[in-house]
Design a protein around this motif. Structure first.
Motif, mmCIF file in Angstrom:
data_model
loop_
_atom_site.group_PDB
_atom_site.id
_atom_site.type_symbol
_atom_site.label_atom_id
_atom_site.label_comp_id
_atom_site.label_asym_id
_atom_site.label_seq_id
_atom_site.Cartn_x
_atom_site.Cartn_y
_atom_site.Cartn_z
ATOM 1 N N ARG A 32 -1.108 2.975 10.111
ATOM 2 C CA ARG A 32 -1.259 3.897 8.909
ATOM 3 C C ARG A 32 0.097 4.187 8.313
ATOM 4 O O ARG A 32 0.958 4.552 8.960
ATOM 5 C CB ARG A 32 -1.884 5.272 9.541
ATOM 6 C CG ARG A 32 -3.426 4.967 9.800
ATOM 7 C CD ARG A 32 -4.169 6.464 9.931
ATOM 8 N NE ARG A 32 -5.656 5.980 10.036
ATOM 9 C CZ ARG A 32 -6.461 6.901 9.898
ATOM 10 N NH1 ARG A 32 -6.417 7.987 9.498
ATOM 11 N NH2 ARG A 32 -7.887 6.523 9.990
ATOM 12 N N ILE A 33 0.220 4.101 7.058
ATOM 13 C CA ILE A 33 1.247 4.407 6.079
ATOM 14 C C ILE A 33 0.982 5.840 5.295
ATOM 15 O O ILE A 33 -0.122 5.555 4.388
ATOM 16 C CB ILE A 33 1.644 3.248 5.440
ATOM 17 C CG1 ILE A 33 2.074 2.190 6.288
ATOM 18 C CG2 ILE A 33 2.967 3.544 4.614
ATOM 19 C CD1 ILE A 33 2.050 0.792 5.625
ATOM 20 N N VAL A 34 1.713 6.840 5.267
ATOM 21 C CA VAL A 34 1.565 7.892 4.411
ATOM 22 C C VAL A 34 2.648 7.853 3.448
ATOM 23 O O VAL A 34 4.009 7.515 3.707
ATOM 24 C CB VAL A 34 1.902 9.136 5.306
ATOM 25 C CG1 VAL A 34 1.682 10.407 4.406
ATOM 26 C CG2 VAL A 34 0.884 9.334 6.497
ATOM 27 N N MET A 35 2.136 7.888 2.277
ATOM 28 C CA MET A 35 3.161 8.128 0.975
ATOM 29 C C MET A 35 2.553 8.840 -0.197
ATOM 30 O O MET A 35 1.461 9.248 -0.291
ATOM 31 C CB MET A 35 3.313 6.502 0.574
ATOM 32 C CG MET A 35 2.150 5.774 0.331
ATOM 33 S SD MET A 35 2.692 3.874 -0.006
ATOM 34 C CE MET A 35 1.301 3.185 -0.378
ATOM 35 N N LYS A 36 3.754 9.050 -0.883
ATOM 36 C CA LYS A 36 3.551 9.856 -2.156
ATOM 37 C C LYS A 36 3.736 8.881 -3.195
ATOM 38 O O LYS A 36 4.869 8.488 -3.540
ATOM 39 C CB LYS A 36 4.337 11.206 -2.159
ATOM 40 C CG LYS A 36 4.748 11.761 -3.536
ATOM 41 C CD LYS A 36 3.802 13.018 -3.614
ATOM 42 C CE LYS A 36 4.113 13.414 -5.125
ATOM 43 N NZ LYS A 36 3.116 14.420 -5.371
ATOM 44 N N LEU A 37 2.748 8.591 -4.040
ATOM 45 C CA LEU A 37 2.868 7.631 -5.312
ATOM 46 C C LEU A 37 3.754 8.763 -6.390
ATOM 47 O O LEU A 37 3.252 9.709 -6.498
ATOM 48 C CB LEU A 37 1.609 7.157 -5.649
ATOM 49 C CG LEU A 37 0.866 6.260 -4.558
ATOM 50 C CD1 LEU A 37 -0.392 5.956 -5.220
ATOM 51 C CD2 LEU A 37 1.721 5.194 -4.150
ATOM 52 N N PRO A 38 4.396 8.039 -7.135
ATOM 53 C CA PRO A 38 5.085 8.783 -8.194
ATOM 54 C C PRO A 38 3.732 8.764 -9.330
ATOM 55 O O PRO A 38 3.240 7.888 -9.658
ATOM 56 C CB PRO A 38 5.892 7.944 -8.927
ATOM 57 C CG PRO A 38 6.015 6.510 -8.203
ATOM 58 C CD PRO A 38 5.292 6.791 -7.002
ATOM 59 N N GLU B 210 4.587 0.529 -4.667
ATOM 60 C CA GLU B 210 5.325 1.370 -3.279
ATOM 61 C C GLU B 210 5.181 0.634 -2.106
ATOM 62 O O GLU B 210 6.023 0.864 -1.174
ATOM 63 C CB GLU B 210 4.216 2.697 -3.410
ATOM 64 C CG GLU B 210 4.726 3.637 -4.608
ATOM 65 C CD GLU B 210 6.088 4.024 -4.634
ATOM 66 O OE1 GLU B 210 6.607 3.636 -5.706
ATOM 67 O OE2 GLU B 210 6.605 4.660 -3.942
ATOM 68 N N LEU B 211 4.151 -0.133 -1.807
ATOM 69 C CA LEU B 211 4.104 -0.749 -0.752
ATOM 70 C C LEU B 211 5.156 -1.907 -0.542
ATOM 71 O O LEU B 211 5.758 -1.908 0.505
ATOM 72 C CB LEU B 211 2.685 -1.356 -0.431
ATOM 73 C CG LEU B 211 1.737 -0.275 -0.080
ATOM 74 C CD1 LEU B 211 0.184 -0.789 -0.170
ATOM 75 C CD2 LEU B 211 1.966 0.148 1.594
ATOM 76 N N VAL B 212 5.321 -2.619 -1.504
ATOM 77 C CA VAL B 212 6.446 -3.641 -1.478
ATOM 78 C C VAL B 212 7.836 -3.089 -1.296
ATOM 79 O O VAL B 212 8.624 -3.225 -0.608
ATOM 80 C CB VAL B 212 6.405 -4.419 -2.768
ATOM 81 C CG1 VAL B 212 7.849 -5.150 -3.020
ATOM 82 C CG2 VAL B 212 5.223 -5.302 -3.095
ATOM 83 N N ALA B 213 7.882 -1.679 -2.059
ATOM 84 C CA ALA B 213 9.128 -0.947 -1.446
ATOM 85 C C ALA B 213 9.349 -0.632 -0.246
ATOM 86 O O ALA B 213 10.099 -0.079 0.441
ATOM 87 C CB ALA B 213 9.066 0.348 -2.393
ATOM 88 N N ASN B 214 8.237 -0.429 0.375
ATOM 89 C CA ASN B 214 8.093 -0.082 1.881
ATOM 90 C C ASN B 214 8.304 -1.278 2.897
ATOM 91 O O ASN B 214 7.981 -1.171 3.969
ATOM 92 C CB ASN B 214 6.673 0.481 2.450
ATOM 93 C CG ASN B 214 6.848 2.112 2.118
ATOM 94 O OD1 ASN B 214 6.906 2.952 3.329
ATOM 95 N ND2 ASN B 214 6.674 2.436 0.942
ATOM 96 N N GLY B 215 8.482 -2.434 2.337
ATOM 97 C CA GLY B 215 8.680 -3.606 2.967
ATOM 98 C C GLY B 215 7.414 -4.383 3.201
ATOM 99 O O GLY B 215 7.532 -5.437 4.178
ATOM 100 N N LEU B 216 6.527 -3.994 2.761
ATOM 101 C CA LEU B 216 5.211 -5.003 2.974
ATOM 102 C C LEU B 216 5.285 -5.959 1.854
ATOM 103 O O LEU B 216 4.611 -5.436 0.651
ATOM 104 C CB LEU B 216 3.860 -4.121 2.946
ATOM 105 C CG LEU B 216 3.590 -3.430 4.389
ATOM 106 C CD1 LEU B 216 4.357 -2.590 4.734
ATOM 107 C CD2 LEU B 216 2.070 -3.032 4.428
ATOM 108 N N GLY B 217 5.711 -6.862 2.222
ATOM 109 C CA GLY B 217 5.792 -8.081 1.039
ATOM 110 C C GLY B 217 4.539 -8.709 0.817
ATOM 111 O O GLY B 217 4.222 -8.328 -0.428
ATOM 112 N N CYS B 218 3.997 -9.331 1.554
ATOM 113 C CA CYS B 218 2.701 -10.081 1.119
ATOM 114 C C CYS B 218 1.478 -9.130 1.498
ATOM 115 O O CYS B 218 1.395 -8.478 2.408
ATOM 116 C CB CYS B 218 2.488 -11.407 2.022
ATOM 117 S SG CYS B 218 0.861 -12.245 1.713
#
Lengths: 625, 625
Positions: free
Chosen positions: B122-128, B145-153
C-alpha cells in the motif's frame, strides 16, 4: 391483427405490442434514440389505413398527425392496418455503398505506407503432444511454442484459461491463438481449436455524440464488408456532452448512459454479422473512436470532472478492455482498443482524424476541422500539432433541427435558389428518394442561398416580403425548402440561429488558434474538413456563410467521417496504432473556454458572413453584385 | 417453535427450516460438507427433548439414533425442542490457539531472514491537484507520481478505473493505492481515498482435499489474527481428487466443484472478519495453497487431463486473478495469488511445504513428507529437489473413517494400551473436552498399540480372543477405543485396512525415491513431516506401524500443516514468493504410478510394520520382547 407494410410485407401484431416492437421482431429496425419512450420522435410511421391506439404525439406537428403520422413506439394497432415507413425512420444499413467506399478505404490504407498487420494477430500452430517424458502443463507448452515463434514477453490473462485443456486437445493439439500487443508485451486474447486463421474480421466503431457508425472489416485484405449507423441513443439523456455528463453525475445515470451506447453498438454489430452470415468467433478486435466523453461513457468511466474547470478526464489513454467486461456481445475475450485522447474536449475522434488526414506527416502547415456535435480544430504539421474545441452543437448532424436529419437516403444535401425567380432546386441523397429532411450540407446551402438572394439578412432574420416561401410556422417564421405531399420541409428561424452560432464558434476557433501561434490563414497550405456531411459539402457556400475562411478553394479537402476512418486504419495496422498514440502525445491543447480572444471572435462571427467583412473579400465582392 | 440449545441460547425456528438453517441464521455454523443433502453425516446434533421430523438418518448408527442423534440439515422441529451440539459438529474457529500459534509463525517468518514486505504493497500519496496549466488526466497524474515513487513499469487494469475520478477527489487528492508485482511489472490492484495504509490484512488459504484452512493475518507485523477451518464441501463430489475430477469431467460438475470451494472460503472468511470486526477494504491479498487439482477447481480450470496418462494439468503456474472473477466475497479487486505447482500430483501445497520447512536451503539431504489426503514426498536439499506422490487416501484426516475426525476439540489424539492389563488410556484435544472421534495421530497410536499388545496381527486383523474391547460391529469386527455415554468410539477393521494401505503407500514412496537417486535412509539428515495431525504425532508409533523409516528419532521433525504456513509466509514477503516460484521450477517430478519398483514396495508394506522386518530393527527388537 395484421400490420401490412406498403412494401408488401405483412406482420402479425401480438397482443399489446407497439408497431416498433412488431417491426423489430421481424428484423425491421427503426431509428429510436429515446429507448421507446415516445420522446425523440425518430420512429415516425404513416398509418395509411386501419385504426390505431396512439399513447403520445410528442414531436409530431398538427399537419403530420392529420396526415396519419404516428410514433411507432407509442402506437399499437386496433385492427388490421397498412403502414408506410418513411425513409428517415429506417435504421440505415448502408450496404449499397460499401463496395465503392471499400475500394477508397483500402487505397487510403495503402497510401499510408503501412502493411496489413492487424491489431490482433492470429497464429496457427501444432503443439507437440505431451508424454510422460514431456509432461509440462498445457499453459507452459503453449508458452514454450510461442517463445519459439518469437513472442518473447507473453501475458496470459486469467479469464479464458478455464477451458484451455479441452481447447488444445480438441483438434489433436492444432490450435489458433489470437494475440494483441499491450504494455510492451503480447497478450493472448483467445485460443481456438484447429486452424482458424481465416476468416478474420474486425469492428471499427465511431461513437459520435449524435451518430454511431460501425464498420465491419475483413482483416485479411482490409476490405470494408459493410457499414451500419444509428442515432446515439444517449440522446435521451441530452443532445450534447455536457447535459449527458450532468445526467451521469447528478442523476446517477452513468450506468444507463454506458448501457445505452453498448446497446447501440450491439444492435449495429448484430445486424451486420447477421446480414453477412459471419461467425461470431471470426471477429477478433474492436476499435473504438470517439470524443473523450463518449469514450468515458463507453468504458463506464466517471466523466464528472470533464465539465468542471480545469476539465480533467479520468484518462486520455485507456487500458485495453475486453468484450465481456463492457457487455459487448461478441466473443467475451475480444480485445477492445479505445483511441487515445488529448484532453477533455479533444478526443480520440480527432486523433483518428489526424491519422486519417495525414496532417502529422505534412511539411506545410495544415488546418483540420471536424464538424460533428462539437467543432474541434487542429493546426500543425509533422513537427507540431495544436488543438482546440469550440462548441458547435449538433445542428449539422440534423439533431435539434425541425427537419434536420443525417446525410442518408432522403436527405436534401444540396439547395440552390435562382437569383431571379427565387425558384428552389434541391438534390436528394438516394436513387429516386423522396425528400424527408435536410442534412448539414443542405442547411449550409439553403442559408447561403437565402442570404445571397436577400431572403435572409446579415443577422439571420427571414424576410417575409421577399419570398412566398417565408411563412409563419409553429416556431416563428420558417422557409419552405420543399413542398411535400404529406409534409413540407422547412428551415425555421430557431434552426437558422442554431447554425449561425455554430459557424461563428468554428470560425472563431480557427482565428484564435492561428493567433496563438502567430500565423494567418495565408500561412495555411491545406484545410481538411471532416464531419457528418455525407459525400457533399459546397465549400463556396460554407465560405459565404462565414464558417470557412475565404481562401482559394483548392486548399480545401473534404474528408467525411475521419473518426471512423482512423478507427478502420488502426484496426488493420499496429504501426498506425503506434502513430495514433504518438499523435495523442504530440498534440497540445488550447482551452478556448477561458480564452478572451475566442469570445471576441465568436461575437464577431454572429453575422453573415462576419462583422469584419474585409476578411471575406470574395463574399464581399459577391454581395456588392 | 423454539430451539433451545443446551448452552442456554434459544432460537425461534421458522416454518419449514431445518435445524441447520435455524442455527446458521443466528451465526452458529455447523460442519456440513455435502451441502445440506443429508449425505456427509457431519452436522449431527443430539435432540435432548421435544419432537422432530427427520427426513434421513444416513451415516447415523442405530446406537446414535437411539440416543437422539439427528442430522441437523435433515431435521426440523415439530414442537419446542432442546438440542445439544456435539463439539465435532461445530465449525471450528480456532481463535483460542491463535495467540501461541501467532508467535510461532512470526518467529518462523523472521527465521527465514526475509523482511515483512507484503505481496500487496500500500502506497499513500498526495497528488498535486490539476490546474489549467497542469491538466493531464487523472490516470496520467497517478502514473506520473508513481513513476516518481520508483515504480517504473506500471499496469493499470481496466476494471477499477470506473470510479477513479471520484476516488482521487474524495479526500482532496490524498489517496492510497494497493499494488502487486506481476509479470515483471507493478499492477495497481486498488485505489482508496485518503490514507488507508493501515490496517492492512491478508488471507492465507490452504485448500486441502479434505480440509480447508483460512488464516487471517495482519500484514503490518505478520501476526496471525485468527484461524478457521472446515471440511472441504467438495467431499460431496467424492472423497479423493480422482473421483472429483471424474465428476467434473463426466458429469459436468466443474462449475459446482468450483462454487463449493469458493463458498467454503467465503464462509470461513466471513466468520473471521465478522468475529474480528474487520473492514472488508482493509484486506489486500489472498494467497491460496493447495494441490494441483484443488487449485484447478479453485480457479475453475478444466482438470480432466490430470487423471489420464501422461497426467497434464492446465497450468502449474497461475496468472494472478482477482476476487470478483472467482466469486470471492472480498473487495472485488483483491488480487488472488495461487501457489505454483510442480506437476499434476505434486502441487502448490508441497511447494509451500518446502518453503516452510526450509529444505530448499539445507546442505544435507532432507526428506519431506506431507500426509494429507495424498502423501507427497520430496527428497533433496539446496542443490536439487525430487518429488513423488503416493495415494494415501484421506484416512489420516478422519475422512472415510467410522469415527474419524480432524485434529480439533474432542479428537482423541493419543492412545496407550497397557502391556499387562490392556487398559486403554486416551488424550483428547481441548480443555476438559469429551472425546467425540479419533484424529490421524490417535489412529496411528491405537493401531501401533494394538499391534504391540497382540490385539492386532501383522496383517491388520483384530483378535477377538485377546481383548474384550474387540467386538462385532456394524462393519465387521471393531475395537472400542472409548466407551461413551451417548456413543462408543471405535476403530473398525475397514478403518484399519485403510490405514495400512495408506502407510504402505507412504513408505513405498520414500523407498522408491531414495532408490531412484541411489541413496538410503542413512544418507538422510532430516525428515520433515507435515500434515493434518494437529499438534501431536508419536514418531515411535508411526515407525512401529511401518509408516516412517526406523531411523534415529532426532532426525524427525513434525511441522504440522506446512501448506498454510507456506501461504502465510508468501503473503508477507515478495522475496519468499520468489523463492516459492524458484522451488516449483527446481523440483523434478517422479511419476510413481508407472513405476514397477513402487508397486513392489507397496505390496511389501501391506504388513505391520513391513514384509522386510529387517528394515525395522528397533521394531523387530520390540516385537521379540
Amino acid at each position: 391483427m395484421d400490420i401490412t407494410l406498403t412494401t408488401g410485407k405483412t406482420i402479425e401484431s401480438q397482443q399489446g405490442e407497439s408497431i416498433l416492437e412488431s417491426l423489430k421482431r421481424v428484423g425491421v429496425h427503426l431509428t429510436s434514440s429515446c429507448g421507446s419512450k415516445g420522446v425523440c420522435g425518430k420512429c415516425k410511421v404513416i398509418v395509411k389505413s386501419g385504426d390505431v391506439d396512439s399513447r403520445s404525439h410528442i414531436k409530431l406537428s398538427q399537419e403530420e398527425i392529420k396526415n396519419g403520422y404516428a410514433l411507432a413506439c407509442m402506437t399499437s394497432p386496433v385492427g388490421d392496418i397498412v403502414v408506410d415507413i418513411p425513409k428517415e425512420s429506417i435504421l440505415t444499413v448502408e450496404g449499397k455503398i460499401a463496395t465503392g467506399k471499400s475500394k477508397d478505404l483500402v487505397a487510403l490504407f495503402h497510401a499510408t505506407g503501412a502493411d496489413i498487420d492487424p491489431l490482433s494477430e492470429r497464429i496457427v500452430m501444432k503443439l507437440p503432444p505431451p508424454s510422460l517424458d514431456d509432461n509440462i502443463s498445457d499453459l507452459e507448452r503453449l508458452k514454450r511454442e510461442l517463445v519459439a515463434n518469437g513472442l518473447g514477453c507473453l501475458r496470459v490473462p486469467f479469464r479464458f484459461m478455464s477451458n484451455l485443456a479441452g481447447t488444445v486437445r480438441k483438434d489433436f493439439w492444432n490450435i489458433t491463438i489470437s494475440t494483441i500487443h499491450s504494455d510492451d508485451c503480447y497478450e493472448i486474447t483467445n485460443i481456438f481449436p484447429g486452424d482458424q486463421k481465416i476468416p478474420q474480421y474486425g469492428i471499427a466503431v465511431d461513437i459520435g455524440t449524435t451518430t454511431v457508425v460501425v464498420y465491419l472489416v475483413d482483416l485479411t485484405d482490409g476490405s470494408l464488408i459493410d457499414v451500419a449507423s444509428i442515432y446515439n441513443s444517449q440522446i435521451r439523456f441530452g443532445d450534447d456532452v455536457i447535459t449527458r455528463i450532468v445526467n451521469a453525475t447528478e442523476n446517477n445515470e452513468l450506468e444507463n448512459l454506458h448501457k445505452a451506447i453498448i446497446a447501440d453498438i450491439n444492435e449495429l454489430v448484430k445486424i451486420l454479422i447477421t446480414n453477412h452470415d459471419i461467425e461470431i468467433d471470426s471477429i477478433d478486435t474492436l476499435v473504438v473512436s470517439g470524443n473523450t466523453t463518449m469514450i468515458h461513457f463507453f468504458l463506464n468511466f466517471d466523466p464528472s470532472a470533464i465539465r468542471e474547470e480545469p476539465y480533467i478526464p479520468t484518462a486520455n489513454t485507456f487500458p485495453l478492455s475486453h468484450a465481456a467486461e463492457l457487455g459487448i456481445e461478441l466473443n467475451r475475450n475480444v480485445p477492445v482498443y479505445s483511441f487515445p485522447c488529448v484532453a477533455s474536449y479533444v478526443g480520440g475522434d480527432i486523433v483518428a482524424g489526424i491519422l486519417a488526414s495525414g496532417v502529422h506527416k505534412e511539411e506545410e502547415i495544415c488546418l483540420f476541422i471536424d464538424i460533428g456535435t462539437n467543432g474541434e480544430i487542429v493546426l500543425g504539421n509533422a513537427e507540431w500539432l495544436m488543438a482546440a474545441a469550440c462548441s458547435a452543437g449538433p445542428c449539422f448532424e440534423g439533431s435539434g433541427m425541425k427537419h434536420g436529419m443525417r446525410a442518408t437516403d432522403g436527405a436534401i444535401e444540396n439547395v440552390t435558389i435562382d437569383r431571379e425567380t427565387l425558384e428552389v432546386g434541391i438534390k436528394v441523397i438516394g436513387d429516386d428518394a423522396q425528400p424527408t429532411g435536410i442534412c448539414g450540407s443542405g442547411m449550409i446551402d439553403v442559408i447561403a442561398e437565402m442570404f445571397l438572394t436577400g431572403i435572409l439578412d446579415q443577422k439571420g432574420r427571414l424576410q417575409k416580403d421577399v419570398s412566398d416561401r417565408v411563412r409563419d410556422g409553429e416556431d416563428g417564421l420558417e422557409f419552405v425548402v420543399h413542398y411535400g405531399d404529406a409534409k413540407d420541409i422547412v428551415l425555421a428561424e430557431p434552426d437558422i440561429e442554431n447554425i449561425i452560432r455554430a459557424k461563428a464558434a468554428i470560425y472563431a476557433g480557427f482565428s484564435t488558434l492561428l493567433n496563438e501561434v502567430g500565423f494567418t490563414f495565408d500561412d495555411v497550405g491545406k484545410i481538411y474538413i471532416a464531419g457528418g456531411f455525407g459525400r457533399f459539402l459546397d465549400i463556396d457556400k460554407a465560405i459565404m456563410l462565414g464558417m470557412l475562411p475565404d481562401v482559394p478553394k483548392e486548399r480545401f479537402q473534404y474528408l467525411g467521417n475521419t473518426s471512423i476512418t482512423g478507427a478502420y486504419l488502426c484496426l488493420l495496422s499496429r504501426k498506425l496504432r503506434a502513430e495514433a498514440e504518438e499523435i495523442s502525445k504530440t498534440m497540445t491543447y488550447l482551452e478556448l473556454s477561458v480564452n478572451n480572444s475566442f469570445m471576441d471572435e465568436y461575437v464577431s462571427g454572429l453575422f453573415i458572413p462576419h462583422t469584419n467583412i474585409d476578411a471575406f473579400p470574395n463574399v464581399k465582392k459577391l454581395m456588392e453584385l
